[in-house]
Write an enzyme that holds these catalytic residues in place. Structure first.
Site, PDB file in Angstrom:
ATOM      1  N   PHE A 191     -17.211  16.672 102.979  1.00 52.55           N
ATOM      2  CA  PHE A 191     -16.473  16.171 102.132  1.00 52.55           C
ATOM      3  C   PHE A 191     -17.335  15.394 100.902  1.00 52.55           C
ATOM      4  O   PHE A 191     -16.945  15.402 100.000  1.00 52.55           O
ATOM      5  CB  PHE A 191     -15.550  14.976 102.652  1.00 52.55           C
ATOM      6  CG  PHE A 191     -14.467  15.912 103.809  1.00 52.55           C
ATOM      7  CD1 PHE A 191     -13.753  16.464 103.294  1.00 52.55           C
ATOM      8  CD2 PHE A 191     -14.523  15.154 105.295  1.00 52.55           C
ATOM      9  CE1 PHE A 191     -12.911  17.239 104.125  1.00 52.55           C
ATOM     10  CE2 PHE A 191     -13.731  15.873 106.004  1.00 52.55           C
ATOM     11  CZ  PHE A 191     -12.896  16.830 105.440  1.00 52.55           C
ATOM     12  N   CYS A 192     -18.446  14.748 101.418  1.00 53.88           N
ATOM     13  CA  CYS A 192     -19.377  13.794 100.302  1.00 53.88           C
ATOM     14  C   CYS A 192     -20.754  13.958 101.096  1.00 53.88           C
ATOM     15  O   CYS A 192     -20.946  13.825 102.028  1.00 53.88           O
ATOM     16  CB  CYS A 192     -18.831  12.442 100.434  1.00 53.88           C
ATOM     17  SG  CYS A 192     -19.847  11.579  99.513  1.00 53.88           S
ATOM     18  N   PRO A 193     -21.443  14.254 100.175  1.00 60.48           N
ATOM     19  CA  PRO A 193     -21.468  14.633  98.759  1.00 60.48           C
ATOM     20  C   PRO A 193     -21.033  16.066  98.246  1.00 60.48           C
ATOM     21  O   PRO A 193     -20.616  16.216  97.436  1.00 60.48           O
ATOM     22  CB  PRO A 193     -22.907  14.243  98.313  1.00 60.48           C
ATOM     23  CG  PRO A 193     -23.691  14.898  99.225  1.00 60.48           C
ATOM     24  CD  PRO A 193     -23.022  14.301 100.421  1.00 60.48           C
TER      25      PRO A 193
END
Lengths: 76, 379
Positions: A13-15
């Site tokens: 999801f992140c980054p």
């Protein structure tokens, strides 16, 4: 022969896949390649377009059903 | 025979691991069956998320720093001797003094470093708040600012992924509070095609930026800064003139990781669930140091440290594995100077930001004080 580094960013999801790819391009030599595995459709669309715009080479972009495999060669 | 547990790095992750081990292995430490050593680079322990508040005069520098020795459990050996070579084949770490430190289990928590020098002109032309000195200088620049064009320029990779949004929203409110409304404009640049890596956060940010009149440019990877002309250029061909340039500088892993041949860019190939270095069964990697495609954030380091503490304890006491890291990350997001929200996610659960509230902002401020309990292994 180019060296290839694979980033498995599926469900990351992140980054996220594209940010991972941009960061990884800074760590490899010109002529070497990054393969990004992405389950994010947005990245699958954005990475090829961005690669062409900034002057790197899109080696391949394959839809495997559950994810995309995108290979980019650093050109500068 | 004494089991030697060596932790390289005295930041948040290394400190939480050390104190967690001291609590869980108290019997073994007392009997001499185990010893735990932290190999650090400094006796200063900084609360890095607090840097965000320095440019707005919302925190005193002294509040962000403690002596590492005072945080560490007294049963932990703490040595200030920066590691210069990590030899995972020989199970030893060589440090600046020339001394060699052997281990049975190693935890690498060497963190990341700022490398603005990778982009021509960025060091000279831009301010940042990613270390205390930078945050102090930025405060001076903001105090002196009386109006004009501000560019907030985000580069990859960087830690604390929500900080760029936070500083943008806090700065906008701060300048309005100073009576400068209508006298400044802010342009926010981001490397990929949306305002934040996390899609739900990016979707939340767009109307927030539009409401405040904050401009934005996506697909902006900084090529260079023309300091004389005060223009920042991107690899994509876009340029912005500025009066005040605030950057989120690109990061790399610690130099010792690159010098030891452990990972390109200073990021060590790490199993995302076991947190073991790829190819090792006695070397854990946590925090910013891993190459796991996950946020480089304090909470990531904290949750990973908890996992490593459980596993190292179980391996020492029972010779078996305890549990795997589930990818958990939790981030507060300051949406101005008086409201905040938060996100959490893991490898399976996507983030869902909630509407900002004053209560979350207060809780964030409270956590800024409570952090020291986390570092001590109590929270």
């Amino acid at each position: 022969m180019s060296n290839r580094t694979t980033i498995d960013a599926r469900n990351a999801f992140c980054p996220g896949p594209m940010m991972e790819m941009i960061a990884a391009l800074k760590t490899i030599a010109v002529g070497d390649e990054i393969e990004v595995l992405s389950s994010d459709k947005g990245s699958a669309n954005d990475i090829p377009a961005w690669t062409r715009k900034v002057g790197h080479q899109l080696v391949s972009s394959d839809d495997h059903g559950t994810h995309w495999s995108i290979v980019v060669r650093r050109m500068k | 025979m004494t089991a030697r547990l060596l932790i390289v790095g005295g930041g948040m992750a290394g400190t939480i691991v050390a104190n967690g081990l001291a609590r869980r292995l108290s019997h073994e430490l007392r009997s001499g069956d185990v010893n735990v050593t932290v190999l650090g680079t400094s006796n200063d322990h900084m609360y890095q998320p607090g840097f965000l508040y320095v440019p707005f005069g919302r925190v005193r520098s002294q509040e962000l720093k403690r002596q590492e020795r005072s945080i560490l459990d007294r049963r932990i050996n703490f040595v200030i001797d920066p590691a210069t070579h990590i030899d995972v084949d020989a199970n030893r770490v060589v440090a600046q003094s020339g001394k060699s430190y052997g281990y049975d289990y190693l935890v690498i928590a060497t963190g990341s470093r700022l490398v603005p020098e990778q982009i021509p002109g960025l060091t000279e032309g831009a301010y940042h708040c990613y270390d205390l000195e930078g945050a102090r200088k930025l405060r001076g620049a903001i105090d002196a600012f009386e109006g004009g064009r501000i560019v907030i320029n985000v580069n990859a990779p960087h830690k604390c992924p929500v900080a760029p949004l936070e500083i943008t929203l806090m700065l906008d409110e701060h300048l309005r509070d100073r009576g400068l409304e209508g006298k400044f404009d802010i342009t926010y640049t981001y490397p990929i095609g949306r305002l934040h890596s996390l899609e739900p956060v990016a979707e939340w940010a767009v109307p927030e930026f539009d409401r405040r009149g904050i401009k934005y440019q996506t697909f902006f990877n900084t090529k260079e800064v023309d300091v004389a002309k005060k223009v920042v250029h991107s690899e994509e061909g876009d340029s912005f003139e500025y009066d005040l340039l605030i950057t989120i500088p690109p990061h790399r892993g610690a130099q010792v990781i690159e010098d030891s041949g452990l990972g390109a860019g200073g990021w060590i190939p790490t199993n995302p669930r076991t947190l073991l270095r790829e190819g090792s069964d006695n070397v854990f990697v946590i925090g910013d140091t891993t190459n796991i495609p996950i946020s480089k954030a304090g909470s990531t380091a904290h949750f990973q440290a908890d996992t490593v503490v459980e596993n190292l304890t179980m391996m020492v006491q029972e010779g078996r594995w305890s549990r795997e890291y589930d990818g958990k990350v939790f981030c507060f997001i300051e949406t101005g100077l008086s409201r905040g929200t938060y996100i959490w996610f893991n490898y399976k659960t996507p983030p869902r930001p909630t509407p900002p509230t004053q209560m979350v902002h207060w809780f964030k401020l409270a956590y800024n004080r409570m952090y020291w309990l986390s570092a001590c292994g109590l929270l």
